[in-house]
Design a protein around this motif. Structure first.
Motif, PDB file in Angstrom:
ATOM      1  N   SER A 457      85.142   8.315  14.348  1.00 46.60           N
ATOM      2  CA  SER A 457      85.831   9.504  14.845  1.00 46.60           C
ATOM      3  C   SER A 457      87.327   9.282  14.734  1.00 46.60           C
ATOM      4  O   SER A 457      87.892   8.388  15.377  1.00 46.60           O
ATOM      5  N   TYR A 459      90.380  12.219  13.995  1.00 43.45           N
ATOM      6  CA  TYR A 459      90.670  13.596  13.622  1.00 43.45           C
ATOM      7  C   TYR A 459      89.415  14.251  13.041  1.00 43.45           C
ATOM      8  O   TYR A 459      89.431  14.846  11.968  1.00 43.45           O
ATOM      9  N   GLY A 460      88.341  14.116  13.752  1.00 39.43           N
ATOM     10  CA  GLY A 460      87.048  14.588  13.285  1.00 39.43           C
ATOM     11  C   GLY A 460      86.124  13.406  13.057  1.00 39.43           C
ATOM     12  O   GLY A 460      86.423  12.276  13.434  1.00 39.43           O
ATOM     13  N   TRP A 520      84.394  13.959   5.492  1.00 42.72           N
ATOM     14  CA  TRP A 520      85.228  14.113   6.682  1.00 42.72           C
ATOM     15  C   TRP A 520      85.029  15.508   7.252  1.00 42.72           C
ATOM     16  O   TRP A 520      85.466  16.496   6.682  1.00 42.72           O
ATOM     17  N   VAL A 522      86.312  17.717   9.627  1.00 46.75           N
ATOM     18  CA  VAL A 522      87.522  17.861  10.434  1.00 46.75           C
ATOM     19  C   VAL A 522      87.207  18.570  11.739  1.00 46.75           C
ATOM     20  O   VAL A 522      87.645  18.168  12.822  1.00 46.75           O
ATOM     21  N   ASN A 523      86.433  19.633  11.635  1.00 54.76           N
ATOM     22  CA  ASN A 523      85.948  20.364  12.802  1.00 54.76           C
ATOM     23  C   ASN A 523      84.728  21.158  12.346  1.00 54.76           C
ATOM     24  O   ASN A 523      84.228  20.955  11.240  1.00 54.76           O
TER      25      ASN A 523
END
Length: 851
Positions: A457, A459-460, A520, A522-523
């Motif tokens: 984890s 930034y995401g 990745w 991110v969200n």
């Protein structure tokens, strides 16, 4: 002594091929390192968890009952790109052990029931219990057909088109092989030579992997394995695989995962009735017989599972060439495919799988058509085996280590179907015997280590993995050709091509790879996938570094719109047939005067030369952007554009050099470009019923003297100057519709409608020189074919018991539309401009028994 696999039987053949020590040392070194890593890690006590439960349903009488044989799929970031699969036991229970902690998606499905998807969280040191209840379908009691063409969500940057086992069994496939399902994908066509072209790429430029192992032909780069369809759990086709784990291709990748054994013994037997051969209203022998048998079950309860699948095929395929005798219009195929897999759950953190496959095959009268009678055609015989083993080990902290090792043997013979006469090319019909003989032997050893980091984890969330691997391939062949003559319309010789020199070929290749990739998230609305891949082989000795990047973005919070795209650099493989080019026999070209006996000038020796004496790895830059939208409930629409720019393709070019004389030059100067605009709509009528329709406008341009087109499995001895034009499989417009629809009485109707622009044509003169630009003389008529398969589940009583069975009928080219495959493009022929050899309407049956 070396074991050599022949069709239907085995024989020992002396004279094993000596392998260079350097390549084998490298392979042994990597394998030893892998074993040491595995042994050192095996003693760790990973902090893992488990998932278990039972699958049940409520029947029409309102009473609950447990369901055996439910297919379960577990995926999530802790597993990376390697989801787990299982089946519920006789009691309806299921279990996944040794799972890294994290968030998972659990999917359960069974024909006749609605698919259920649950989100579960696994914690270390605990077994999570998740009981599932499936709801019965209201109007359908048959098998589930599912082809996932998109996923509305930002989790997948380049979602694959996936065909599961049930799909392969339901849609009408003419040869009932996995290759037949590939043209159901927009942008994938079967070209005029019968080979599969993915997104405008040549057949040898796409990859095929089985359980992560490369199974292409080392000599040509084309697909080189046959598997019984019942051995396939799922087949994914990635046309934009930006993940760095995929390499050695510039087109697309087909990835096959094979089935595991079941928790209880199952047997399936199908298509055991022969089909008769009819000619002129009379029965003349057997047309085809294609029985298939598959059985699976536990060897040791909850520990070792076993699956075995057999397939025998004997098929006569008639061509519609009215100028040939009725009993000499058949191509022949005989094959025996065997697949064995053993899965061993060593403990909660270790899983070991081993598989072994045999695929001997004989093809008779290859190239039979209006212009080539049986006596002029070639026969093809292949022998081979594939053995692979892989281990999956979960480590402390939730990381995962995967180890792969495989050996693939692929031998092929090409020889004339009759006699050893001179082969004559004439304006109307060819005569004599096929000119070329090949006896090829190749073997590939491959080792790969993949390490999945525990989810991070920052930034995401990040799903990272690194890998390193090595493969070593050997290639030996006897490759000899007989004289070829070009005849004029009056029967006199225009040119003769003779072949001189040693027929022996030998080439070996070592290949290294390494990659890093990260998915990745991110969200919940943005996912980035990026990575870099390194490849190097001993032919080109180039350090090939390929960066790639892709994204998936939800621009609207309603979750019904996804924008995806990416760009990447891809390096292809160099087939060993290309590597051995300069070892082939030289050619002697002799032109003749109008009387066919007087030599014009003197014969010229055409030597085979590699441009600049160096190999370069073919490569391409691929990029795409697409918009997915759920326009209304259960209606998904995709609009996308993609482009592929290929460079360094190997092409042949006959030239006259003022210093070196006549040369057949092999260079890596070939280029190719593919552009595609696509609109695809998928409508789900019910949970498992769907209709998929697509329109593709595309353009495939490139150099025409591709190496495999002239010096591949079935050689073409007449090589003219290279040109850049439409590629032979270019189809500007294509509309495709397919689906599966449940109707009353438990019947499933599965149609496939394929309509596309005809392939391009060329014109020749009497001396077989091209007249005007190649592939610019028009096109074949529009191709249109409506295929249909109808299936129904039934119960068959036998010896006091009742067995589940499926019966069905399939029809190909239902409308009997004229789809010609032959064009008379020789100006010296009285039949110039004629079209022939259409594919007419044909019928087949299907009968499957399960017990």
């Amino acid at each position: 002594m070396r074991a050599r696999v022949n069709p239907i039987y085995f024989c020992l053949r002396p004279g094993g091929i000596t392998r260079p020590v350097s390549g084998m040392r490298a392979l042994v070194t990597i394998s030893a390192v892998a074993l040491l890593m595995a042994s050192s890690l095996h003693g760790e006590s990973p902090a893992t968890g488990g998932l278990q439960g039972a699958v049940s349903a409520v029947g029409p009488d309102g009473q609950p009952f447990n369901i055996p044989g439910v297919s379960l799929k577990l995926s999530g970031a802790p597993l990376g790109s390697a989801p787990l699969s299982a089946f519920s036991e006789d009691t309806g229970k299921y279990q996944f052990a040794g799972l890294p902690p994290g968030l998972y998606a659990l999917e359960a499905g069974l024909p006749g029931f609605k698919t259920v998807v649950r989100t579960v969280t696994v914690t270390a040191g605990a077994a999570v219990v998740e009981n599932l209840r499936l709801d019965l379908q209201e109007l359908r009691e048959n098998i589930t057909v599912e082809a996932t063409t998109e996923s509305l969500g930002a989790k997948e940057v380049a979602p694959a088109t996936e065909f599961k086992q049930d799909t392969l069994q339901t849609v009408p496939l003419v040869n009932e092989r996995f290759q037949d399902a590939l043209p159901l994908i927009p942008g994938v066509v079967r070209g005029p030579d019968g080979l599969i072209n993915v997104k405008g790429a040549r057949a040898g430029q796409s990859g095929l992997v089985v359980n992560s192992a490369n199974v292409t032909d080392p000599a040509t780069g084309e697909y080189a394995i046959n598997l019984p369809m019942e051995a396939i759990a799922s087949m994914q086709v990635l046309t934009n695989p930006y993940a760095a784990e995929y390499g050695k291709f510039t087109g697309g990748v087909t990835s096959i995962e094979t089935r595991r054994g079941t928790g209880h013994w199952k047997t399936q037997f199908q298509d055991f009735f022969p089909r008769v051969r009819r000619r002129g209203g009379h029965i003349v022998g057997i047309g085809s017989v294609t029985p298939r048998l598959t059985f699976s079950g536990p060897v040791t309860k909850d520990k070792v599972k076993f699956l075995q699948s057999f397939e025998y095929r004997f098929v006569r395929t008639q061509i519609e060439a009215k100028n040939l005798p009725p009993l000499e219009r058949d191509r022949l195929l005989e094959s025996f495919d065997s697949f064995t897999q053993i899965d061993w759950d060593i403990d909660d953190a270790n899983h070991l799988a081993a598989s072994f496959s045999l695929f001997p095959q004989k093809l008779g009268f290859v190239g039979l058509n209006t212009f080539n009678p049986q006596t002029v055609t070639a026969n093809f015989r292949q022998r081979g085996f594939f053995w692979g083993i892989n281990e999956r080990m979960i480590r402390a902290g939730g990381s995962l280590l995967e180890s792969y090792f495989s050996i693939k043997q692929f031998d092929a013979d090409v020889f004339p179907s009759s006699g050893s006469d001179v082969m004559n090319f004439a304006p109307n019909i060819n005569s004599g015997s096929f000119f070329n003989r090949q006896d090829r032997e190749s073997r590939r050893y491959e080792a790969l280590e993949v390490y999945h980091f525990a989810p991070r984890s920052f930034y995401g969330s990040h799903g990272m993995k690194v890998a390193a691997g090595y493969s070593y391939t050997t290639f030996d062949a006897l490759h000899a050709s007989q004289p070829v003559r070009i005849l004029r319309a009056n029967g006199t010789r225009s040119q003769e091509i003779d072949f001189v020199g040693d027929p022996r070929l030998h080439r070996n290749k070592g290949e290294y790879l390494a990659y890093f990739q990260d998915k990745w998230s991110v969200n919940g609305r943005l996912t980035l996938e990026y990575g870099v891949r390194y490849d190097r082989d001993s032919l080109a000795n180039n350090n090939n570094v390929a960066p790639r990047w892709g994204f998936a973005f939800l621009p609207i919070k309603d979750g019904r719109t996804v924008v995806r795209g990416g760009v990447g650099l891809f390096y292809d493989k160099i087939p060993l047939g290309v590597g051995a080019f300069t070892q082939r026999q030289a050619r002697v070209l002799t032109p003749f005067a109008a009387d066919g006996t007087t030599i014009l000038g003197s014969p010229s020796l055409q030597r085979l030369v590699l441009d600049k004496g160096e190999f370069r790895t073919p490569r391409s830059v691929n990029w795409n952007v697409e918009l997915d939208r759920e326009w209304r409930h259960n209606l998904f629409v995709r609009v996308g554009y993609q482009q592929r720019e290929g460079r360094r393709d190997y092409v042949l070019d006959p030239i006259e050099d003022p210093i070196r004389g006549s040369l057949l030059l092999l260079s890596s100067r070939g280029n190719a470009r593919y552009k595609e605009f696509q609109v695809t709509a998928r409508y789900k009528l019910r949970a498992t019923d769907q209709i998929v329709a697509s329109y593709v406008r595309s353009a495939a341009m490139g150099d025409l003297n591709d190496f495999n087109a002239f010096l591949g499995n079935f050689e073409n001895p007449i090589i003219r100057r290279d040109e850049r034009s439409r590629l032979p499989w270019d189809a500007t417009h294509r509309f495709l519709l397919w689906g599966d629809i449940g109707v009353k009485y438990g019947i499933i109707v599965a149609p496939v409608l394929d309509i596309h622009t005809g392939f391009p044509l060329s014109i020749l003169d009497e001396d077989r020189n091209f007249v005007g630009p190649r592939n610019r003389a028009g096109r074949f008529p529009m191709f249109a074919s409506l295929d249909l398969q109808i299936m129904k589940n039934v119960t068959v009583p036998w010896v006091g018991k009742k067995y589940k069975a499926r019966v069905g009928v399939k029809v190909f080219n239902l409308t009997n539309h004229f789809n010609p495959r032959d064009f008379q493009g020789n100006l010296a022929s009285a039949g110039f401009g004629g079209l022939s050899n259409g594919v007419g309407r044909s019928f087949g049956g299907k009968f499957v028994v399960n017990y």
